[in-house]
Enzyme design. Sequence first.
Site, short mmCIF file in Angstrom:
data_model
loop_
_atom_site.label_atom_id
_atom_site.label_comp_id
_atom_site.label_asym_id
_atom_site.label_seq_id
_atom_site.Cartn_x
_atom_site.Cartn_y
_atom_site.Cartn_z
N LYS A 95 42.31 51.61 60.01
CA LYS A 95 42.25 52.10 58.01
C LYS A 95 40.88 51.64 58.49
O LYS A 95 40.91 50.18 58.55
CB LYS A 95 43.96 51.74 57.82
CG LYS A 95 42.65 51.40 56.02
CD LYS A 95 44.18 52.74 55.83
CE LYS A 95 43.40 53.69 54.87
NZ LYS A 95 41.92 54.57 55.15
N GLN A 116 37.56 43.83 59.41
CA GLN A 116 38.24 45.12 58.47
C GLN A 116 39.75 44.70 59.23
O GLN A 116 40.33 44.19 58.20
CB GLN A 116 38.00 46.45 58.92
CG GLN A 116 38.91 47.82 57.90
CD GLN A 116 38.32 47.52 56.78
OE1 GLN A 116 37.48 48.01 56.62
NE2 GLN A 116 39.26 47.72 55.21
N LYS A 119 40.76 41.63 57.07
CA LYS A 119 40.96 41.76 55.17
C LYS A 119 42.38 43.12 55.32
O LYS A 119 42.78 42.55 54.18
CB LYS A 119 38.99 43.00 55.15
CG LYS A 119 39.29 43.29 54.25
CD LYS A 119 38.58 44.61 53.64
CE LYS A 119 36.83 44.02 54.40
NZ LYS A 119 36.19 44.59 53.71
N LYS A 131 36.67 51.69 61.60
CA LYS A 131 35.82 52.53 60.72
C LYS A 131 35.03 53.07 61.70
O LYS A 131 35.18 53.51 62.87
CB LYS A 131 34.70 51.23 60.19
CG LYS A 131 33.35 51.26 59.37
CD LYS A 131 34.27 50.64 57.92
CE LYS A 131 33.19 50.70 57.03
NZ LYS A 131 34.06 50.22 55.72
N GLY A 170 36.32 56.51 52.82
CA GLY A 170 34.97 56.35 52.29
C GLY A 170 34.22 55.42 52.28
O GLY A 170 35.10 53.88 52.79
N ASP A 171 32.94 54.95 52.62
CA ASP A 171 32.41 54.09 52.11
C ASP A 171 31.02 54.58 52.24
O ASP A 171 31.14 54.71 51.57
CB ASP A 171 32.60 53.70 53.95
CG ASP A 171 31.65 51.96 53.65
OD1 ASP A 171 31.91 50.79 53.70
OD2 ASP A 171 30.58 51.82 54.61
N THR A 215 37.90 48.36 44.59
CA THR A 215 37.18 47.75 45.18
C THR A 215 36.34 46.56 44.00
O THR A 215 36.22 45.24 44.25
CB THR A 215 35.78 48.74 46.16
OG1 THR A 215 36.22 49.77 46.70
CG2 THR A 215 35.31 47.10 47.21
N SER A 382 43.91 51.93 49.00
CA SER A 382 43.92 53.29 49.67
C SER A 382 45.92 53.20 50.86
O SER A 382 46.52 53.93 50.69
CB SER A 382 42.67 53.31 51.23
OG SER A 382 41.97 53.60 51.05
P1 NDP Z 1 27.81 53.54 47.93
O1 NDP Z 1 27.11 54.43 49.02
O2 NDP Z 1 28.56 53.89 46.77
O3 NDP Z 1 26.44 52.97 47.42
C1 NDP Z 1 25.68 52.14 48.41
C2 NDP Z 1 24.45 51.75 46.53
O4 NDP Z 1 23.57 50.72 47.48
C3 NDP Z 1 23.75 52.50 46.67
O5 NDP Z 1 23.15 52.71 44.80
C4 NDP Z 1 22.21 52.37 47.72
O6 NDP Z 1 20.98 52.12 46.57
C5 NDP Z 1 22.43 50.62 47.29
N1 NDP Z 1 22.03 50.20 48.79
C6 NDP Z 1 21.46 50.77 50.01
N2 NDP Z 1 21.17 49.41 50.40
C7 NDP Z 1 20.65 48.91 49.04
C8 NDP Z 1 19.62 47.57 49.55
N3 NDP Z 1 18.94 47.26 50.60
N4 NDP Z 1 19.09 47.03 48.60
C9 NDP Z 1 19.67 47.92 46.75
N5 NDP Z 1 20.68 48.77 47.52
C10 NDP Z 1 20.61 48.89 48.70
O7 NDP Z 1 28.42 52.27 48.97
P2 NDP Z 1 29.93 52.11 48.44
O8 NDP Z 1 29.32 51.19 47.54
O9 NDP Z 1 31.04 52.43 48.96
O10 NDP Z 1 29.92 50.50 49.91
C11 NDP Z 1 28.68 49.29 49.26
C12 NDP Z 1 29.38 48.08 50.13
O11 NDP Z 1 30.72 48.49 50.01
C13 NDP Z 1 29.53 49.21 51.41
O12 NDP Z 1 29.13 47.53 52.14
C14 NDP Z 1 30.14 49.00 51.67
O13 NDP Z 1 31.30 48.98 53.37
C15 NDP Z 1 31.36 48.34 51.35
N6 NDP Z 1 32.79 48.29 50.64
C16 NDP Z 1 32.89 49.94 50.23
C17 NDP Z 1 33.85 49.56 50.04
C18 NDP Z 1 34.36 50.97 49.02
O14 NDP Z 1 35.77 51.66 48.62
N7 NDP Z 1 33.51 51.73 49.10
C19 NDP Z 1 35.52 48.77 50.31
C20 NDP Z 1 34.97 47.94 50.62
C21 NDP Z 1 33.59 47.74 50.92
P3 NDP Z 1 20.77 54.38 47.42
O15 NDP Z 1 21.55 54.98 46.81
O16 NDP Z 1 19.00 53.61 47.20
O17 NDP Z 1 21.06 54.16 48.94
#
Ligand code: NDP
Length: 450
Positions: A95, A116, A119, A131, A170-171, A215, A382
């Site tokens: 997962k 993962q 977690k 992943k 998603g991620d 999250t 999830s």
């Molecule tokens: P999204 O794609 O929805 O959002 C990512 C965000 O981070 C975007 O706004 C992106 O901007 C920004 N970003 C990327 N790189 C940088 C950077 N170097 N500096 C500043 N901002 C940055 O992803 P998620 O929110 O889903 O995921 C974010 C993190 O959380 C990841 O590490 C993911 O693995 C983790 N995560 C996510 C989960 C989920 O349920 N979605 C669960 C657990 C962990 P831009 O649009 O410009 O790229």
Amino acid sequence: MEGKDAKKYVNEVIEKVRERNPNEPEFYQAVEELAESLIPVFEKYPVYMENAILERMVEPDRLIMFRVAWIDDEGCPQVNRGYRVQFNNAIGPYKGGLRFDPSVNASIVKFLGFEQIFKNSLTGQAIGGGKGGADFDPKNRSDMEIMRFTQSFMNELSKYIGPNVDVPAGDIGVGGREIDYMVGQYKRLRGAFEKGAFTGKGIDVGGSLMRKESTGYGTVYFAQRMLEDLGKQFEGQRVIVSGAGKVSIYAMEKAVEFGAKVVACSDSGGYIYDENGLDVELIKQLKEVEQKRIYEYIDSYPNARYEAEKSIWMLPCDIALPCATQNELDEDGAKKLVENGVYAVAEGANMPCSHDAIAVFQNNKVAFGPGKAANAGGVAVSALEMAQNSSRVSWSFEAIDNMLQEIMSNIYDKSVAAAKEYGSEGNLIAGANIAGFKKVADVMIAQGVI
Ligand code: NDP
């Protein structure tokens, strides 16, 4: 193995990981962070060393890598690379999310898949670790391009997943739209409607209420427990939340609901800052509905500031929630945060703080919630989506929110207790690693050498 020194054992395993996996720095970083905190566990229970548990855990069950060929809007063929790492299914089906981002490679997918495992174990649910993703950049691609890419990706990935085998979600770069395209293509290829093959689905096809928020909300629930132990609360605190994506938006929303002032957030282009607090509803509208960049926030709030290509961590705050991407907060950022008075950091993203940044926080007594524990709310909901799909029921938002709060609270308690038991009181990194590891390790021993 009789009488083997635990520290030496851990160093040998780490060294072997480096030799066997050249050029995978993110993967070593994740392995090192986990393995070093397990030394007291191996000292107390040499049976884990005798059963080569760590050596087996750092070797994924399999890493699938494949070509994704698709046609862009100009009619030109494009080629990307897809991945799925199925790391460990000792306690349940693999997962973990799928990430579409140009930076995706074997090292990134393996670090995420490895984290993962622990977690998912911490959530208390029966889910293993996996992943995947592709080095595809969804930015500036049309809906039809996203659909064609995703269908081609699924043509290959569909051979390896299923409700009892491996359940993607998603991620970064993969949200409800992409998951729904995957569900459509998977259904077509299988000739069956297997709801439980994905999570993060649209509500009408078996998705769970609150998956989107889980999250970010979960990170704030976890941070709230950290604050309580410090005799503090979110009310009135200045909070910085990096990113402006799925995790960040809902971390901001919950922090504001708890009375905090979210003063800054960012995207990969820069950050927005308003010392009076940001309007999270507007950010949601800009990002989720209009798919705009965050600098466009300034059009509605001219008193807010946009800074391109500058570090958000240079800004003053009490609590920092890094919610964007791995290694986004380095040693300099951590030092500046400490200088500016930060006292709590909880990771909404996966491994957003570098090794050196974490050392700065620890040396300065900043309360620190590692991603493995603090962002587990997404995968936890999830797993609740999988439970609803299996029993063909839908739970209310409120019911799921209550379950999420309980899960995050349990993860916090388990991490605190494990840290204390193994001599690292207050160190939630060690506590989360140990608690997540022990459950999987015990099951691996029970299942034999496989
Ligand atoms: P999204 O794609 O929805 O959002 C990512 C965000 O981070 C975007 O706004 C992106 O901007 C920004 N970003 C990327 N790189 C940088 C950077 N170097 N500096 C500043 N901002 C940055 O992803 P998620 O929110 O889903 O995921 C974010 C993190 O959380 C990841 O590490 C993911 O693995 C983790 N995560 C996510 C989960 C989920 O349920 N979605 C669960 C657990 C962990 P831009 O649009 O410009 O790229």
